[in-house]
Motif scaffolding. Structure first.
Motif, PDB file in Angstrom:
ATOM      1  N   ILE A 362       0.836  -1.194   0.000  1.00  0.00           N
ATOM      2  CA  ILE A 362       0.000   0.000   0.000  1.00  0.00           C
ATOM      3  C   ILE A 362       0.876   1.251   0.000  1.00  0.00           C
ATOM      4  CG2 ILE A 362      -1.709   1.323   1.322  1.00  0.00           C
ATOM      5  CD1 ILE A 362      -2.723  -1.319   2.442  1.00  0.00           C
ATOM      6  N   GLU A 363       0.520   2.213  -0.820  1.00  0.00           N
ATOM      7  CA  GLU A 363       1.200   3.505  -0.836  1.00  0.00           C
ATOM      8  C   GLU A 363       0.184   4.572  -0.443  1.00  0.00           C
ATOM      9  OE1 GLU A 363       3.903   6.411  -3.725  1.00  0.00           O
ATOM     10  OE2 GLU A 363       3.076   4.536  -4.491  1.00  0.00           O
ATOM     11  N   GLU A 364       0.584   5.449   0.456  1.00  0.00           N
ATOM     12  CA  GLU A 364      -0.329   6.496   0.900  1.00  0.00           C
ATOM     13  C   GLU A 364       0.465   7.709   1.360  1.00  0.00           C
ATOM     14  OE1 GLU A 364      -1.115   5.297   5.535  1.00  0.00           O
ATOM     15  OE2 GLU A 364      -2.452   4.437   4.041  1.00  0.00           O
ATOM     16  N   SER A 365      -0.243   8.793   1.684  1.00  0.00           N
ATOM     17  CA  SER A 365       0.422   9.993   2.181  1.00  0.00           C
ATOM     18  C   SER A 365       1.130   9.687   3.495  1.00  0.00           C
ATOM     19  CB  SER A 365      -0.602  11.113   2.399  1.00  0.00           C
ATOM     20  OG  SER A 365      -1.204  11.494   1.180  1.00  0.00           O
ATOM     21  N   LEU A 366       2.154  10.489   3.797  1.00  0.00           N
ATOM     22  CA  LEU A 366       2.942  10.281   5.005  1.00  0.00           C
ATOM     23  C   LEU A 366       2.026  10.097   6.209  1.00  0.00           C
ATOM     24  CD1 LEU A 366       5.641  10.221   6.495  1.00  0.00           C
ATOM     25  CD2 LEU A 366       5.479  12.710   6.704  1.00  0.00           C
ATOM     26  N   ASN A 367       2.279   9.027   6.949  1.00  0.00           N
ATOM     27  CA  ASN A 367       1.386   8.647   8.028  1.00  0.00           C
ATOM     28  C   ASN A 367       2.207   8.035   9.149  1.00  0.00           C
ATOM     29  OD1 ASN A 367      -0.636   7.675   9.666  1.00  0.00           O
ATOM     30  ND2 ASN A 367      -1.616   6.421   8.107  1.00  0.00           N
ATOM     31  N   PHE A 368       2.202   8.683  10.317  1.00  0.00           N
ATOM     32  CA  PHE A 368       2.772   8.041  11.499  1.00  0.00           C
ATOM     33  C   PHE A 368       1.750   6.992  11.921  1.00  0.00           C
ATOM     34  CE2 PHE A 368       5.684  11.696  13.165  1.00  0.00           C
ATOM     35  CZ  PHE A 368       6.363  11.676  11.952  1.00  0.00           C
ATOM     36  N   LYS A 369       1.931   5.764  11.445  1.00  0.00           N
ATOM     37  CA  LYS A 369       0.908   4.739  11.536  1.00  0.00           C
ATOM     38  C   LYS A 369       0.901   4.049  12.892  1.00  0.00           C
ATOM     39  CE  LYS A 369      -0.141   2.145   8.175  1.00  0.00           C
ATOM     40  NZ  LYS A 369      -1.455   2.777   7.979  1.00  0.00           N
ATOM     41  N   ALA A 370      -0.300   3.839  13.419  1.00  0.00           N
ATOM     42  CA  ALA A 370      -0.449   3.103  14.675  1.00  0.00           C
ATOM     43  C   ALA A 370       0.074   1.685  14.506  1.00  0.00           C
ATOM     44  CB  ALA A 370      -1.915   3.079  15.096  1.00  0.00           C
ATOM     45  N   GLY A 371       0.927   1.252  15.431  1.00  0.00           N
ATOM     46  CA  GLY A 371       1.442  -0.107  15.400  1.00  0.00           C
ATOM     47  C   GLY A 371       2.585  -0.340  14.443  1.00  0.00           C
ATOM     48  N   TYR A 372       3.106   0.745  13.829  1.00  0.00           N
ATOM     49  CA  TYR A 372       4.206   0.608  12.871  1.00  0.00           C
ATOM     50  C   TYR A 372       5.400   1.452  13.306  1.00  0.00           C
ATOM     51  CZ  TYR A 372       1.366  -1.808   9.366  1.00  0.00           C
ATOM     52  OH  TYR A 372       0.591  -2.733   8.696  1.00  0.00           O
ATOM     53  N   HIS A 373       6.590   1.018  12.891  1.00  0.00           N
ATOM     54  CA  HIS A 373       7.835   1.753  13.114  1.00  0.00           C
ATOM     55  C   HIS A 373       8.333   2.264  11.772  1.00  0.00           C
ATOM     56  CE1 HIS A 373      12.412   1.545  14.114  1.00  0.00           C
ATOM     57  NE2 HIS A 373      11.954   2.779  14.125  1.00  0.00           N
ATOM     58  N   LEU A 374       8.473   3.591  11.656  1.00  0.00           N
ATOM     59  CA  LEU A 374       8.980   4.229  10.438  1.00  0.00           C
ATOM     60  C   LEU A 374      10.441   4.611  10.635  1.00  0.00           C
ATOM     61  CD1 LEU A 374       5.790   4.710  10.410  1.00  0.00           C
ATOM     62  CD2 LEU A 374       6.288   6.636   8.902  1.00  0.00           C
ATOM     63  N   THR A 375      11.321   4.098   9.777  1.00  0.00           N
ATOM     64  CA  THR A 375      12.734   4.462   9.806  1.00  0.00           C
ATOM     65  C   THR A 375      13.035   5.281   8.559  1.00  0.00           C
ATOM     66  OG1 THR A 375      13.292   2.409  10.949  1.00  0.00           O
ATOM     67  CG2 THR A 375      15.099   3.616   9.926  1.00  0.00           C
ATOM     68  N   PHE A 376      13.429   6.547   8.755  1.00  0.00           N
ATOM     69  CA  PHE A 376      13.768   7.441   7.641  1.00  0.00           C
ATOM     70  C   PHE A 376      15.274   7.370   7.399  1.00  0.00           C
ATOM     71  CE2 PHE A 376       9.833   9.018   9.365  1.00  0.00           C
ATOM     72  CZ  PHE A 376       9.102   9.393   8.247  1.00  0.00           C
ATOM     73  N   ASN A 377      15.670   6.920   6.215  1.00  0.00           N
ATOM     74  CA  ASN A 377      17.077   6.858   5.850  1.00  0.00           C
ATOM     75  C   ASN A 377      17.475   8.174   5.195  1.00  0.00           C
ATOM     76  OD1 ASN A 377      17.984   3.938   6.362  1.00  0.00           O
ATOM     77  ND2 ASN A 377      16.027   3.684   5.311  1.00  0.00           N
ATOM     78  N   VAL A 378      18.488   8.841   5.764  1.00  0.00           N
ATOM     79  CA  VAL A 378      18.845  10.198   5.344  1.00  0.00           C
ATOM     80  C   VAL A 378      20.321  10.249   4.934  1.00  0.00           C
ATOM     81  CG1 VAL A 378      18.821  12.641   5.968  1.00  0.00           C
ATOM     82  CG2 VAL A 378      17.209  11.058   7.070  1.00  0.00           C
ATOM     83  N   LYS A 379      20.558  10.646   3.693  1.00  0.00           N
ATOM     84  CA  LYS A 379      21.928  10.800   3.199  1.00  0.00           C
ATOM     85  C   LYS A 379      22.312  12.278   3.274  1.00  0.00           C
ATOM     86  CE  LYS A 379      24.932   9.965  -0.788  1.00  0.00           C
ATOM     87  NZ  LYS A 379      25.001   9.461  -2.181  1.00  0.00           N
TER      88      LYS A 379
END
Length: 507
Positions: A362-379
């Motif tokens: 699933i692709e959707e707008s940026l969402n701090f999702k309940a029950g999920y861990h988001l890791t942003f990789n930054v160069k």
């Protein structure tokens, strides 16, 4: 042993009950329906990495009280180091809650309004179910904390402890609601990381086994650079990472034209859902790291000095709809004073199991999702005066994947013989699109080359009994062995280059 355990449990103190329950847990699950039996609870939570459940914690047990005609009542449940808990009905902790005090098994229509034939467990110990007082000006007394839970205002002492960038003002300034954002290792995370579940129509006398769900979201940032000076700076002291345009609370300002706080339901204990309404304020200058150090990221079980991460932070779930308002922005200030920043990606992709049990992407707008861990990789790059940051793929994994307080945020890649065999099998099926989430476990899709890139992160030995190395049917991918090899069961190296793992390679 079930009958004997029933009799013994009635006579033993708390410590003895739990020790006996731990020793006889199979029998504890099969106890007879003796109404005078103490309630014994076992609890685990996704991604906590605790084989013994939530050992040593105090959680809140909520149940329909027979003495109060089936209305919901809350009591603290104390867990021992083996992960078993009991509930006391008095402050002195001398009287145990027993099954004959729980109102269960009636027809649904017989329960009073708001009460259910179910029992609940969560970590919101400071918010027990109460008789609401609609006339009260105190929002913590106005609602029953079951159908409409409120978290109240933060104190002046809490104001002083907010992790804000120097010069940033805490918001919303006119309401001062309590923050529900915190790093996972902190004491505050024990409340901010809401864990919850219920058991409908519990059977009297049986061990209550709760599988608690994480209702909040987890967020972290992982930095790297190809510039050696910048890599050195990422390893140093005095680093600050902060976010703008984020929401660290569950409360909101009242809807314009309505009475203050009207129709706002941040959380419902009854079904574990959020029901926030009203004007959504945002906070600037929320520091994930303040003049400190980033954490070295482990790759294949060791820190290689290449990647550095913020701590994992708990945040309230929130959808940042593209174009509706400024999205969250991240800024990092290195110890040398150099400052980098940019808006977070407006789209994320994640895997979800649908109603038919199938995994869908699933692709959707940026969402701090309940029950999920988001890791942003930054160069990070110092190539231009603008000091840009490049947000690469956002890794979105549910809590059951093993998020812990010491999460290594390990990179995708090949770490075992099983990983290698499954990767070859998947790749040879011919599904090489960038949306193939199964391949994301083993590599990264390079949009510039249109190819997948895989990394080997440790030496692999073929198990005894295996006689042939599985090989890729095509060579339309990239792979880095990173100095590691694949050996047969006798220790002889059989693969260490791309050509050695591709079928019919001409090299």
């Amino acid at each position: 042993m079930g009958g004997k355990l029933n009799i013994i449990l009635k006579k033993l103190p708390f410590a003895a009950i739990l020790l006996l329950s731990a020793a006889c847990k199979d029998d504890a699950a099969m106890l007879s329906a003796d109404n005078d039996e103490p309630v014994v609870i076992r609890a685990t939570a996704d991604g906590d990495g605790m084989n013994n459940g939530l050992a040593g914690r105090e959680l809140l047990f909520t149940y329909p009280s027979k003495a109060e005609g089936g209305k919901m009542k809350s009591l603290v449940c104390t867990f021992n180091e083996e992960g078993y808990g009991v509930v006391y009905t008095d402050e002195e902790k001398t009287k145990l809650l027993r099954w004959d005090e729980i109102d269960t098994g009636r027809d649904a229509a017989a329960y009073p309004e708001g009460a259910l034939d179910a029992v609940y467990l969560d970590n919101l110990v400071n918010y027990p179910v109460q008789t609401p007082d609609p006339s009260s000006e105190d929002i913590l007394k106005k609602y029953d904390n079951f159908q409409a839970m409120r978290f109240g205002y933060r104190s002046s002492e809490e104001d002083k402890e907010l992790p804000l960038l120097d010069g940033a003002n805490p918001r919303p300034s006119d309401y001062n609601y309590k923050w529900m954002a915190a790093p996972v290792k902190s004491e505050k995370a024990k409340e901010a990381d809401i864990i919850w579940n219920r058991i409908s129509k519990p059977e009297k006398g049986k061990l209550l086994e709760f599988k608690l769900e994480h209702k909040m979201s987890a967020v972290s940032f992982r930095f790297y650079s190809e510039d050696e000076d910048m890599v050195t700076a990422l390893q140093g002291d005095g680093i600050t990472v902060y976010l703008d345009y984020v929401r660290p609370w569950l409360e909101t300002k009242g809807v314009i034209g309505e009475q203050k706080d009207a129709k706002i339901i941040p959380f419902k204990r009854a079904d574990g859902t959020f029901g926030v309404k009203g004007y959504l304020e945002i906070q600037h200058g929320l520091c994930l790291v303040k003049e400190g150090r980033l954490e070295p990221v482990e790759t294949a079980g060791k820190a290689d000095g290449k990647y550095h991460s913020t701590p994992v932070w708990i945040f309230p779930p929130n959808q940042y709809a593209a174009g509706s308002s400024p999205g969250p922005e991240m800024t990092i200030i290195l110890g040398n004073g150099h400052k980098y920043g940019g808006m977070l990606p407006q789209q994320i992709k994640y895997c979800k199991v649908d109603e038919e049990g199938k995994e869908v992407w699933i692709e959707e707008s940026l969402n701090f999702k309940a029950g999920y861990h988001l890791t942003f990789n930054v160069k990070l790059s110092s190539a231009t005066a603008a000091r840009p940051v490049l947000f690469e793929k956002v890794e979105v994994a549910d809590w059951s994947k093993g998020l812990t307080e010491t999460s290594s945020l390990s990179e995708s890649g090949i770490n075992s013989w099983e990983d290698y065999v499954l990767l070859v099998e998947l790749y040879n099926k011919g599904e090489h699109s960038e949306d193939n989430y199964r391949l994301m476990k083993y590599g990264v899709y390079n949009e510039d080359t249109g190819r997948w890139k895989f990394d080997l992160w440790r030496n692999i030995t073929m198990p005894a009994g295996e006689v042939e190395l599985p090989k890729f049917d095509t060579d339309d991918f990239e792979i880095e062995f990173n100095g590691y090899t694949i050996a047969d069961s006798q220790g002889n190296v059989i693969a260490g280059t791309k050509e050695s793992i591709v079928r019919n390679s001409k090299s």
